[in-house]
Design an enzyme around this catalytic site. Sequence first.
Site, PDB file in Angstrom:
ATOM      1  N   SER A 189       0.792  -1.224   0.000  1.00  0.00           N
ATOM      2  CA  SER A 189       0.000   0.000   0.000  1.00  0.00           C
ATOM      3  C   SER A 189       0.828   1.279   0.000  1.00  0.00           C
ATOM      4  CB  SER A 189      -0.956  -0.006   1.185  1.00  0.00           C
ATOM      5  OG  SER A 189      -0.214  -0.017   2.392  1.00  0.00           O
ATOM      6  N   HIS A 217      -5.912  -4.073  -1.654  1.00  0.00           N
ATOM      7  CA  HIS A 217      -5.771  -2.962  -2.603  1.00  0.00           C
ATOM      8  C   HIS A 217      -5.860  -3.440  -4.047  1.00  0.00           C
ATOM      9  CE1 HIS A 217      -4.832   0.446   0.050  1.00  0.00           C
ATOM     10  NE2 HIS A 217      -4.211  -0.438   0.811  1.00  0.00           N
ATOM     11  N   LYS A 248     -12.708  -1.084   0.745  1.00  0.00           N
ATOM     12  CA  LYS A 248     -11.918  -0.226  -0.147  1.00  0.00           C
ATOM     13  C   LYS A 248     -12.677  -0.083  -1.478  1.00  0.00           C
ATOM     14  CE  LYS A 248      -7.556  -0.573   2.266  1.00  0.00           C
ATOM     15  NZ  LYS A 248      -6.943  -1.662   3.010  1.00  0.00           N
TER      16      LYS A 248
END
Length: 401
Positions: A189, A217, A248
């Site tokens: 990240s 992610h 996310k």
Amino acid sequence: MSDTDFFSRIDAALEAIETEGLTKIERIMTTPQSSEVGVSTPEGEKRVINLCSNNYLGLANDPRIIAAARSAMEEWGAGLASVRFICGTQTLHKQLEHDISAWLGYEDALLFAACFDANGAVFEPLLGGEDAVISDSLNHASIIDGIRLSKARRYVYRNGDMSDLVSALTRAREDGARTCLVVTDGVFSMDGAIPDLISLTDIARAHGALVMVDDCHATGLIGPEGRGSGAYRGVSDRIDILTGTLGKALGGGMGGFVCARAPVIRLLRQRARPYLFSNTLAPAIAGAAIEAVRIARTEDERRSRLHANAGRLRSGLTEAGFTLLPGEHPIIPVMIGDAAATLALSASLFRHGVYATGFSFPVVPRGAARVRLQASAAHDEAQIDLAIAAFRAAGQETGIL
Ligand SMILES: *Cc1c(COP(=O)(O)O)cnc(C)c1O
């Protein structure tokens, strides 16, 4: 009665954090999450372009997801007041698990309140003291904690360093490890780096090791159909255990999951402690996630817009004279080096209407402080161009350019 030592230690710890310039503040937002948000300041509300959320697909405030959450709440209630196995599983939860596993290509999936819990849950029931986890040095905190909660032996290899992975696996085998599990983030990240999963899974196979990837992610935003880092590298069938988040790209609400072969999930349902001892996902959350998965799976144009925005931001900032870490992910690290200069740039950007967070030690190595940007499908080209202009102004103002 008061333990004055205890409270003075708390004060001392807070002071040390402050002195090192590591105090994290919460900016108070006055709007829903979006490409542009209102932020409360002493001078009143300020509108800023948001370049620091994980709202990759722009679904955090999508009207269809809000409608799905509302109708799930109306149909299925506000909450279950139970863990899953007592009286906390509705057809809604089974549908979400089915949709996630079918999309990502696994036999089954198991929901958790967060991916932090999913990572905290997986290691302990699956591995014992005879087993080994081979972990990338930059893996997420929740993976580190999850390994600690298990009896497995831990071997750490240098971030993305495949020859160090080979040494770690060799050492684990020499130490007599029964099962070896190689675990990595699918995207790191702070760098936006996607590991070389072809080599990693080749090496794992050569050493008879299993592979686990945390795709927080990645799920929804990279690879065909947004199926994540394994699909992006063309090796999704070699990943034995996959963890991911609903917090996310997939609407940004909350919730996490583990995908694996059916017996693995079956054992986790018997033994995973955050599953056994923590409340089930609220119907609004599960209903929203079902709609988010449907959208993420089918709306390729969102991924195209996301990656086009990231590309526009990358080339604009490079042209302006900033140093970026190269990469193919919408995480764009603008490398500054010095922690104080990074803070100054972030503050100046905010004055120029751009919300972007600076990161320094211990989140990133000393001397590698950076402002980390995250593009979103929600941005339009005008916002990206305004952000680049703000970077030029802030870069000059702070003497970085
Ligand atoms: C965000 C993140 C998590 C935690 O996910 P939550 O669902 O917010 O708990 C875990 N692993 C990685 C790699 C992440 O980026």
